[in-house]
Motif scaffolding. Structure first.
Motif, PDB file in Angstrom:
ATOM      1  N   TRP A  59       0.886  -1.173   0.000  1.00 26.40           N
ATOM      2  CA  TRP A  59       0.000   0.000   0.000  1.00 26.40           C
ATOM      3  C   TRP A  59       0.919   1.217   0.000  1.00 26.40           C
ATOM      4  O   TRP A  59       1.690   1.418   0.922  1.00 26.40           O
ATOM      5  N   GLY A 119      -5.431  -2.984  -0.584  1.00 24.62           N
ATOM      6  CA  GLY A 119      -6.824  -2.535  -0.611  1.00 24.62           C
ATOM      7  C   GLY A 119      -7.471  -2.926  -1.932  1.00 24.62           C
ATOM      8  O   GLY A 119      -6.855  -3.583  -2.785  1.00 24.62           O
ATOM      9  N   ALA A 120      -8.713  -2.464  -2.096  1.00 27.54           N
ATOM     10  CA  ALA A 120      -9.440  -2.759  -3.332  1.00 27.54           C
ATOM     11  C   ALA A 120      -8.881  -1.948  -4.503  1.00 27.54           C
ATOM     12  O   ALA A 120      -8.885  -2.399  -5.643  1.00 27.54           O
ATOM     13  N   GLY A 121      -8.394  -0.749  -4.219  1.00 25.53           N
ATOM     14  CA  GLY A 121      -7.826   0.110  -5.261  1.00 25.53           C
ATOM     15  C   GLY A 121      -6.370  -0.247  -5.530  1.00 25.53           C
ATOM     16  O   GLY A 121      -5.666  -0.740  -4.638  1.00 25.53           O
ATOM     17  N   ARG A 174     -11.971   7.513  -5.359  1.00 29.43           N
ATOM     18  CA  ARG A 174     -10.643   8.123  -5.204  1.00 29.43           C
ATOM     19  C   ARG A 174     -10.764   9.639  -5.336  1.00 29.43           C
ATOM     20  O   ARG A 174     -11.509  10.146  -6.182  1.00 29.43           O
ATOM     21  N   HIS A 228     -10.846   9.109   4.640  1.00 30.62           N
ATOM     22  CA  HIS A 228     -10.544   7.892   3.861  1.00 30.62           C
ATOM     23  C   HIS A 228     -10.705   6.637   4.736  1.00 30.62           C
ATOM     24  O   HIS A 228      -9.781   5.826   4.853  1.00 30.62           O
ATOM     25  N   ALA A 253     -14.148   2.293   4.081  1.00 30.45           N
ATOM     26  CA  ALA A 253     -14.011   0.831   4.184  1.00 30.45           C
ATOM     27  C   ALA A 253     -12.527   0.483   4.263  1.00 30.45           C
ATOM     28  O   ALA A 253     -11.891   0.153   3.264  1.00 30.45           O
TER      29      ALA A 253
HETATM   30  C1  OXD Z   1      -8.965   0.733  -0.885  1.00 33.39           C
HETATM   31  C2  OXD Z   1      -9.037   1.873   0.013  1.00 33.39           C
HETATM   32  O1  OXD Z   1      -9.182  -0.398  -0.415  1.00 33.39           O
HETATM   33  O2  OXD Z   1      -9.054   3.008  -0.453  1.00 33.39           O
HETATM   34  O3  OXD Z   1      -8.699   0.912  -2.078  1.00 33.39           O
HETATM   35  O4  OXD Z   1      -9.096   1.680   1.251  1.00 33.39           O
END
Ligand code: OXD
Ligand code: NDP
Length: 319
Positions: free
Chosen positions: A53, A73-75, A234, A282, A285
């Protein structure tokens, strides 16, 4: 005793949470946690897997033999934009709990604007007892931009609350119970939307997509009077100057923002003080780090058995 190469961990999260989660993670390989000062010069030449990350700029030259990269993360924009990213699979984090918590945040924000929570809070601070208009959720259309894992789950839960939900995505989608629009029909989608929910990944195409032109196409005069903008995707997807102006000039009636062009949002940023703007840091989640490490372990085990990795990023689209 670990028998395999350790997993590299470079996660700019809370160090204590990572240290705690690592105690039970990767029993057969161990890990190298770069948040630990003792690892600042550790040889990473033999590392096969990394969980990242916002990784350090020099990371990929220090770890030249990676086979798979996992996002914390998901992003994945923090990885895809990284100079020197090797040509290996990048895997997103897809997790039931993360998805559920994101939907909780989205539903909370839509209800906050529907039920005028900020206006009542302001009245309460001054001891004012006055009722405000009270439309029902079904009179409000929520337009979800991004119908991926998070957008689709949020849509289901918003519908359960009674909102009329529509959605927009790059490729056309057929989803039971909701009208959908593909990339070419954005204007029609915006014109039907009272509350815009942003759940897009950050890519070249989505950078600053939420701008003055887009805000001006949202429906005016719906049940809430003015449109509302909610963004948990984002921050760099929003043109923040345009967003502030749209709020200040009344093109938008309110906003809920979890993500920003620059994070943390600077203390003097005007967004902090605009009426009917909800700001969270931020945290819509946050990744559950224990679940993340279990996910990575499962994916590595499958990969080493010759199975396909799940949730691999498409290099062409960047998400
Ligand atoms: C993600 C976040 O998981 O922004 O991308 O937390
Ligand atoms: P997915 O990859 O599952 O879904 C992305 C969606 O966006 C897809 O529907 C995709 O369209 C659509 N999309 C992408 N590019 C475009 C485009 N140019 N035009 C139209 N639609 C587009 O992602 P997730 O749902 O899992 O996550 C979304 C984002 O949420 C993450 O990338 C991350 O940035 C953010 N996030 C924020 C968190 C927070 O705490 N604030 C926590 C977790 C994630 P198609 O379906 O056609 O491919």
């Amino acid at each position: 005793m670990p028998t395999k190469n350790p997993v590299l961990i470079d996660l700019k999260f809370n160090p204590q949470i990572i240290a705690d989660a690592l105690r039970n993670a990767f029993p057969d390989r161990g890990s190298i946690n770069l948040l630990d000062q003792a690892n600042s010069a550790t040889d990473l030449a033999k590392v096969d897997y990394a969980v990242l990350w916002n990784p350090d700029p020099a990371l990929f030259s220090r770890a030249p033999d990676l086979k798979v990269i996992f996002s914390g993360g998901a992003g994945v924009d923090h990885i895809m934009d990284h100079p020197g990213l090797p040509d290996v699979p990048v895997v997103r984090f897809v997790d039931r709990s993360l998805t559920t918590r994101m939907s909780e945040w989205i539903v909370l924000q839509c209800l906050t604007h529907l039920r005028q929570v900020e206006a009542y809070r302001k009245q309460a601070a001054r001891g004012i007892w006055r009722d405000l208009p009270q439309p029902e959720a079904s009179e409000v259309t929520v337009g979800v931009m991004g119908l991926g894992v998070l957008g689709q789950d949020a849509a289901v839960k918003l519908r359960a609350m009674g909102f009329n939900v529509i959605g927009w995505s790059r490729r056309h989608k057929v989803i039971d119970g909701m009208k959908t629009y593909d990339g070419d029909h954005m204007d029609a989608f915006l014109g039907d939307t009272d509350i815009l929910v942003g759940l897009l990944p950050l890519t070249k195409e989505t950078t600053r997509i939420y701008d003055a032109a887009l805000f001006s196409k949202l429906r005016q005069g719906g049940a809430l009077g003015k449109p509302v903008f909610i963004n948990a995707g984002r921050g760099k997807c929003q043109n923040q100057v345009d967003l502030r102006l749209a709020l200040e000039t009344g093109i938008l009636g309110g906003a809920s923002l979890d993500v920003f062009e620059v994070e943390p949002l600077p203390a003097r940023d005007p967004l902090w003080t605009i009426a009917n703007v909800v700001i969270t840091p931020h945290t819509a989640a946050t990744s559950d780090v224990g679940a993340l490490f279990r996910y990575v372990e499962t994916q590595i085990a499958g990969f080493e058995r010759g199975e396909a990795l799940q949730n691999v990023v498409d290099r062409a689209t960047g998400y």
